[in-house]
Scaffold this motif. Sequence first.
Motif, mmCIF file in Angstrom:
data_model
loop_
_atom_site.group_PDB
_atom_site.id
_atom_site.type_symbol
_atom_site.label_atom_id
_atom_site.label_comp_id
_atom_site.label_asym_id
_atom_site.label_seq_id
_atom_site.Cartn_x
_atom_site.Cartn_y
_atom_site.Cartn_z
ATOM 1 N N GLU A 96 41.927 29.918 33.929
ATOM 2 C CA GLU A 96 43.574 30.029 33.273
ATOM 3 C C GLU A 96 44.044 29.133 33.757
ATOM 4 O O GLU A 96 44.262 27.963 33.861
ATOM 5 C CB GLU A 96 44.558 31.402 34.329
ATOM 6 C CG GLU A 96 45.598 31.859 33.338
ATOM 7 C CD GLU A 96 46.109 32.515 33.946
ATOM 8 O OE1 GLU A 96 47.107 33.338 34.660
ATOM 9 O OE2 GLU A 96 45.535 33.801 32.970
ATOM 10 N N ARG A 97 44.212 28.521 35.207
ATOM 11 C CA ARG A 97 44.878 27.520 36.293
ATOM 12 C C ARG A 97 44.320 27.450 37.577
ATOM 13 O O ARG A 97 43.972 29.003 38.468
ATOM 14 C CB ARG A 97 45.747 27.783 36.329
ATOM 15 C CG ARG A 97 47.034 28.640 37.032
ATOM 16 C CD ARG A 97 48.951 29.260 36.801
ATOM 17 N NE ARG A 97 48.689 30.167 38.040
ATOM 18 C CZ ARG A 97 48.808 31.365 38.087
ATOM 19 N NH1 ARG A 97 48.610 31.818 36.899
ATOM 20 N NH2 ARG A 97 49.578 31.780 38.798
ATOM 21 N N SER A 98 44.980 26.001 38.206
ATOM 22 C CA SER A 98 44.283 25.568 39.456
ATOM 23 C C SER A 98 45.580 25.762 40.149
ATOM 24 O O SER A 98 45.939 24.567 39.538
ATOM 25 C CB SER A 98 43.072 24.804 39.509
ATOM 26 O OG SER A 98 42.802 24.873 41.013
ATOM 27 N N GLU A 99 45.485 25.822 41.460
ATOM 28 C CA GLU A 99 46.759 25.169 42.302
ATOM 29 C C GLU A 99 46.643 24.388 43.621
ATOM 30 O O GLU A 99 44.859 25.112 44.447
ATOM 31 C CB GLU A 99 47.528 26.041 42.915
ATOM 32 C CG GLU A 99 48.888 26.648 41.404
ATOM 33 C CD GLU A 99 49.513 27.540 41.208
ATOM 34 O OE1 GLU A 99 49.235 28.749 42.525
ATOM 35 O OE2 GLU A 99 49.736 28.450 40.389
ATOM 36 N N SER A 111 44.149 27.296 45.178
ATOM 37 C CA SER A 111 44.185 28.578 44.521
ATOM 38 C C SER A 111 43.611 28.988 43.263
ATOM 39 O O SER A 111 44.753 27.929 42.036
ATOM 40 C CB SER A 111 45.642 29.641 44.644
ATOM 41 O OG SER A 111 45.404 30.243 43.923
ATOM 42 N N ARG A 113 43.019 30.703 39.524
ATOM 43 C CA ARG A 113 43.491 32.638 38.922
ATOM 44 C C ARG A 113 42.896 32.377 37.874
ATOM 45 O O ARG A 113 42.373 31.260 36.996
ATOM 46 C CB ARG A 113 44.641 31.696 39.043
ATOM 47 C CG ARG A 113 45.783 31.604 40.244
ATOM 48 C CD ARG A 113 45.610 32.539 41.137
ATOM 49 N NE ARG A 113 47.221 31.921 42.130
ATOM 50 C CZ ARG A 113 46.959 32.852 42.974
ATOM 51 N NH1 ARG A 113 46.617 33.988 42.961
ATOM 52 N NH2 ARG A 113 48.082 32.599 43.955
ATOM 53 N N ASN A 114 42.306 33.905 36.988
ATOM 54 C CA ASN A 114 41.682 34.318 36.254
ATOM 55 C C ASN A 114 40.433 33.530 36.381
ATOM 56 O O ASN A 114 40.631 32.523 35.194
ATOM 57 C CB ASN A 114 43.020 34.333 35.369
ATOM 58 C CG ASN A 114 42.509 35.333 34.487
ATOM 59 O OD1 ASN A 114 41.042 35.977 34.793
ATOM 60 N ND2 ASN A 114 42.677 35.405 33.070
ATOM 61 N N SER A 146 36.405 39.167 35.925
ATOM 62 C CA SER A 146 37.143 38.430 36.358
ATOM 63 C C SER A 146 38.280 38.161 37.707
ATOM 64 O O SER A 146 37.940 39.357 38.506
ATOM 65 C CB SER A 146 39.095 39.178 35.334
ATOM 66 O OG SER A 146 40.330 37.987 35.299
ATOM 67 N N ASP A 148 40.052 35.813 41.421
ATOM 68 C CA ASP A 148 40.740 35.069 41.237
ATOM 69 C C ASP A 148 40.159 34.258 42.762
ATOM 70 O O ASP A 148 39.384 34.779 44.227
ATOM 71 C CB ASP A 148 41.360 35.764 42.282
ATOM 72 C CG ASP A 148 43.132 35.177 41.299
ATOM 73 O OD1 ASP A 148 42.331 35.203 40.045
ATOM 74 O OD2 ASP A 148 43.864 36.329 41.831
ATOM 75 N N GLN A 150 40.100 32.281 46.490
ATOM 76 C CA GLN A 150 41.240 31.394 47.050
ATOM 77 C C GLN A 150 39.982 30.173 48.039
ATOM 78 O O GLN A 150 39.402 31.044 49.163
ATOM 79 C CB GLN A 150 42.492 32.557 47.643
ATOM 80 C CG GLN A 150 42.832 32.748 46.842
ATOM 81 C CD GLN A 150 44.231 33.924 47.953
ATOM 82 O OE1 GLN A 150 44.580 33.740 48.682
ATOM 83 N NE2 GLN A 150 45.212 34.569 47.055
ATOM 84 N N THR A 172 38.758 37.788 44.858
ATOM 85 C CA THR A 172 40.076 39.054 44.198
ATOM 86 C C THR A 172 39.802 39.215 42.593
ATOM 87 O O THR A 172 39.059 38.467 41.843
ATOM 88 C CB THR A 172 41.247 38.708 44.744
ATOM 89 O OG1 THR A 172 41.585 38.674 45.742
ATOM 90 C CG2 THR A 172 41.494 40.104 44.185
ATOM 91 N N HIS A 174 39.580 41.498 39.548
ATOM 92 C CA HIS A 174 40.268 42.128 38.602
ATOM 93 C C HIS A 174 39.819 42.478 38.059
ATOM 94 O O HIS A 174 40.347 43.744 37.593
ATOM 95 C CB HIS A 174 41.176 41.077 37.841
ATOM 96 C CG HIS A 174 42.196 39.605 38.897
ATOM 97 N ND1 HIS A 174 43.455 40.596 39.700
ATOM 98 C CD2 HIS A 174 42.546 38.898 38.876
ATOM 99 C CE1 HIS A 174 44.246 39.844 40.175
ATOM 100 N NE2 HIS A 174 43.563 38.316 39.710
#
Length: 500
Positions: A96-99, A111, A113-114, A146, A148, A150, A172, A174
């Motif tokens: 979904e996205r990466s930061e 991080s 995500r999803n 699904s 996350d 980190q 993590t 989901h």
Amino acid sequence: MCWAGRMMLGTFSILLGLVQAAAACEFGPFPYRATGIVCRMTKPAALLLNQETAQVIQAAFRNAKFPNITGERSMRLLGRVAYAVSNIQVNDLSIERSEVELKEDSAIHISIRNVTALFKGTLTYGYAGAWFLQLFHSVDFEIDSSIDLQLNINLMCQKDQVAPDASDCYLTFHKLTLHLQGDKQPGWLKQLFTDFISFTLKLVCKEINAVAQTLTNFIIDLAANFVRDKDIAVDISLASDPVIKARYIESHHKGLVLYKNNSSMLSDSVFSPSLLTESRMLYFWLSEHSLSSLAAAAFLDGQLVLNLRGEKLQELFEMEDTEVQRQAVQRIFQGTSYNDSVAKVWSLSQPQISFQPEGTVVRSSIAVEVSILPAGEEPLVTLYMEKEITATIQATYAEKKLFLQPVDSRVQIKVFKCTADPSAEDPSIQSFLQNMILVAGIPEVTSSIGSALTSLMNSKRLDLFDIINPEIITRKGYVIVQLDFGFPSHLLLNFLEKSL
């Protein structure tokens, strides 16, 4: 001389090739004094490179080699249950996205995500129950997940080179749903192996750590090869601890030139972090000592030699169409064609290079020899000169080529021998040659050097990178190269496909 570094799973691995931490290295109380090359990558570059996260992670998952897992667990009434998971594959992975965040003087935080993926494999289990009941089964399974992800990447120094540690990794969940073939197995089996699979998926962190190590070694090898040519190499090992700030990451390298068994020495570098800004994506700071040492090594290796003949020779001697020029050329070449003549230009002594605000100042003693090659006879030297040249050169890089442009030149002839002017008293010959050297000779030599350096850099694959609006800025004692860039992710993906 260095190269760009990066973030995220693929990005941080490339970055680690530039930025290295001092967990096991000693640099002394004044490490900047030994700094010959500096690389700074700013946050905008990290954000750009983070866009490549999905492709690199997908390549890592596709190539990850998950081991077969075996285990045993006691179950009430059923006795001991033995199990094995094999042939694990990952399909339909999406992100979904990466930061990315730079934690000042700490680590690189990523991080993701999803991350959704479909895991497939084979589940084999058997149990010896009460009353000597024995059952064994093998069933294919799928897992919808699904997650996350980190990562906190710590940078360590081993043997003056980078060693990334991505073991600080957290998953993590989901969603984690187990589907067994036929879906007719007991509920306890689903719960047992759902718990087990959640443990197995944590091996992803181990795989990511392995990918980081592999990519870092790839970038270090690539960088070392980029600054090596035959017997000439540049020591890019660490000169000091890296600097991690909220807006940039900076690494400092020795930049010592190695030629055969000899090494240059640097103990008075003028580098200071304040010399670099944060407005561009990537910066290279190069000391005068490093570039001057490279020129010295090239001289010792016999590389500072240029031979001109044919059209190149004609362009050099026919820079202007005047009667004086035509007469001088006729007398020097004695009517021989340019194809049957050769001009050799070489450096008599080690060039002295200094950086000034107006450009790179090169001082060198140069020899020029023109020979004609009569058919069936020994070569005849018709002109020989030794001269001291001081030239100020400005460098630019555009269209994947390096251009060296002389902006100021001075020539002093020390030795002059010419069959057309044995007494060295003919002012027309002297004036013509002096003008030829300034107007055509020095630009021709610098153009040839620029072309040779371009070919060398492209042989190291620099032309595969998208370099945007590069600037080469000279100051007293150092030069700064600053640029924006586009990263050719296909190079990294191709490497992953072949190496993992």
